[in-house]
Design an enzyme around this catalytic site. Structure first.
Site, short mmCIF file in Angstrom:
data_model
loop_
_atom_site.label_atom_id
_atom_site.label_comp_id
_atom_site.label_asym_id
_atom_site.label_seq_id
_atom_site.Cartn_x
_atom_site.Cartn_y
_atom_site.Cartn_z
N HIS A 15 23.23 9.45 24.63
CA HIS A 15 23.35 8.00 24.43
C HIS A 15 24.48 7.66 23.46
CE1 HIS A 15 21.67 8.12 20.38
NE2 HIS A 15 20.75 8.95 20.85
N GLU A 85 13.48 12.21 22.96
CA GLU A 85 13.98 13.10 21.92
C GLU A 85 12.83 13.89 21.30
OE1 GLU A 85 15.97 15.08 20.74
OE2 GLU A 85 17.50 13.93 19.70
#
Length: 191
Positions: A15, A85
């Protein structure tokens, strides 16, 4: 098609920049937006990915990954919860330097994460992602996060998830996994 003949690739995109990624703060469950710079760089991925064709596009459910996918030209990326994550537990929002004040030499790869995920937990969910990717006959695009994508790469290479320590991954970069003479390989990293 045997593994030896495989030509398909997996494109990994971390990202774009967030306030916490810029300052080195561990970010897992905190759902932060991209910074204006993060949005700008994520938008530049569109041109870099325009020549590619994907049979599957996946994203983490976190807004920083979903927004990166959208800005890169993939607003319909399928959310896969296994792409989140590494859960940093009590270390959420804290930098490595701050953690090392009380746990000298700490890394997510080697040390416990109080109230977070273990390396075995992370490996189990990333193995599910890799099994899903391997079942796709063509190229796949994945939007995710630093430690998770590094761990995914280690597992792709048939290494322990903790070997992800060796793959530095910057924000809004493209990396490509694939095959070399029947073995899983890295074709391009952090570009």
């Amino acid at each position: 098609m045997t593994t030896q003949e495989r030509k398909d690739r997996v494109f990994l995109v971390r990202h774009g920049e967030t306030e916490w990624s810029r300052s080195g703060r561990h970010t897992s469950v905190t759902d932060l937006p991209l910074t204006p710079f993060g949005e700008q760089v994520a938008s530049s991925l569109r041109e870099r990915l325009a020549e590619e064709s994907f049979d599957l596009v996946l994203t983490s459910p976190r807004q920083r990954a979903r927004r990166t996918a959208e800005l890169a030209g993939f607003p319909d990326a399928e959310v896969d919860d296994d792409l989140v994550e590494w859960n940093y537990g009590d270390y959420e929002g804290i930098t490595t330097a701050e953690i090392r004040e009380t746990v000298p030499g700490w890394t997510v790869w080697d040390n416990p994460v109080p109230h977070g995920e273990t390396a075995a937990d992370v490996a189990a969910r990333l193995d599910r992602v890799n099994a899903r990717l391997a079942a796709v006959p063509g190229d796949v695009l994945v939007f995710g996060h630093s430690h998770a994508l590094r761990g995914l790469t280690a597992r792709w290479l048939e290494l322990d998830v903790t070997e992800g320590r060796h793959f530095v991954l910057n924000t809004a970069t493209i990396s490509t996994l694939g095959w070399e003479r029947g073995s899983p390989a890295i074709h391009r990293w952090n570009s």
